[in-house]
Scaffold this motif. Structure first.
Motif, PDB file in Angstrom:
ATOM      1  N   CYS A 286      -5.868   2.617  -2.223  1.00 18.72           N
ATOM      2  CA  CYS A 286      -6.930   1.644  -2.172  1.00 18.72           C
ATOM      3  C   CYS A 286      -7.666   1.486  -3.416  1.00 18.72           C
ATOM      4  O   CYS A 286      -7.885   0.270  -3.887  1.00 18.72           O
TER       5      CYS A 286
ATOM      6  N   TYR B 256       0.820  -1.096   0.017  1.00 18.20           N
ATOM      7  CA  TYR B 256       0.040   0.104   0.140  1.00 18.20           C
ATOM      8  C   TYR B 256       0.859   1.378  -0.084  1.00 18.20           C
ATOM      9  O   TYR B 256       1.906   1.375   0.956  1.00 18.20           O
TER      10      TYR B 256
ATOM     11  N   HIS C  67     -13.075   5.126  -0.362  1.00 17.88           N
ATOM     12  CA  HIS C  67     -12.544   3.770  -0.278  1.00 17.88           C
ATOM     13  C   HIS C  67     -13.259   2.971  -1.139  1.00 17.88           C
ATOM     14  O   HIS C  67     -14.538   3.183  -1.262  1.00 17.88           O
TER      15      HIS C  67
ATOM     16  N   GLY D 197      -6.734  -2.483   0.232  1.00 14.93           N
ATOM     17  CA  GLY D 197      -6.470  -0.999  -0.047  1.00 14.93           C
ATOM     18  C   GLY D 197      -6.613  -0.286   1.545  1.00 14.93           C
ATOM     19  O   GLY D 197      -6.519   1.108   1.582  1.00 14.93           O
TER      20      GLY D 197
END
Length: 267
Positions: A65, A35, A98, A115
């Motif tokens: 994400c 990430y 998100h 994510g």
């Protein structure tokens, strides 16, 4: 290209499209793909294109994400899983920030999510209750009166959790949110370098120049110097950057760190 990705994350032969296979794919993807918001930081973000983002991952990079879950969804579908996209809000309030994946099979639904940065390494069943991981961390799922799902995170994370819409959304519905989060000066992804890797018992985070490791048995934090910045990205987070991008990223991270210190001193 997705077969190359599968092999890159250590899944050869391909797992079956069953619960064991889902767990294997989810864990392998989070263990091998980091990430990070480096493309946003360097103003190199593009559209949420599966092929382009998969190529980036194959080059030794990750994403944030919308990007990571776009690739994960493509990988899961290539293996025979049925995947849907759901809009969510990390922290619970505000516009969509998100993307959550829901995987359906065998009469049960599972949350797949690479994510969150500090989230679960194994998929979480979409049913109310407390869902422990393999280590000391656990996540709580509940249905709210409005019908939304709230996933609450353990106390060692930096966010409380996320609120997810119960109805799926088409992938293209995330494009304006991706554009906002990757270009708006007010976006946290634009303002601050963040690189994260979750483990069963700890979360490792690089925020600007500050490297932290947090979990029930550790709480460590230190500020990186220029000479170790690239090594940490490479050796701790498995992020590959050429010399030019690394220097640009360091310049940004150093400026962010100085600005944070100035704000703290002014309080």
């Amino acid at each position: 290209m997705l077969d190359d990705l599968r092999r890159r994350i250590g899944l050869d032969p391909a797992p079956a499209a069953d619960v064991e296979g889902l767990h294997a794919v989810h864990r392998a993807y989070l263990e091998h793909v980091t990430y990070e918001d480096i493309a946003v930081q360097l103003r190199e973000s593009g559209p949420l294109d599966e092929a382009e983002l998969t190529a980036r991952v194959l080059s030794g990079r990750g994403g944030y994400c919308f990007e990571l879950n776009t690739v994960l969804a493509a990988l899961l579908r290539s293996l025979g899983f049925v995947v849907r996209y759901h809009q969510a809000v990390v922290g619970g309030e505000g516009p969509t920030n998100h993307m959550v994946l829901i995987v359906d099979f065998g009469g049960e639904r599972w949350i797949a999510d690479a994510g969150l940065g500090e989230g679960f390494i194994d998929p979480v069943p979409l049913r109310e209750g407390v869902h422990p991981g393999r280590g000391p961390f656990s996540w709580t799922l509940e249905v709210e009166p409005a019908g939304t799902w709230w996933l609450g995170q353990h106390e060692w994370g930096s966010v409380s959790g996320f609120r997810m819409q119960p109805e799926p959304s088409p992938h293209e519905a995330f494009a304006p949110h991706h554009r906002r989060l990757s270009t708006d000066p007010a976006s946290s992804f634009v303002q601050t370098l963040v690189v994260q890797k979750p483990y069963d018992d700890r979360i490792v985070t690089l925020r600007s120049r500050t490297l932290s490791v947090r979990g029930p048995s550790i709480d460590d934090k230190r500020v990186l110097e220029r000479g170790e910045f690239g090594a940490v990205l490479r050796d701790v987070f498995s992020v590959a950057l050429d010399a030019g991008r690394l220097q640009r990223l360091w310049t940004l991270a150093a400026a962010q760190h100085e600005a944070f210190q100035a704000r703290a001193a002014a309080i």
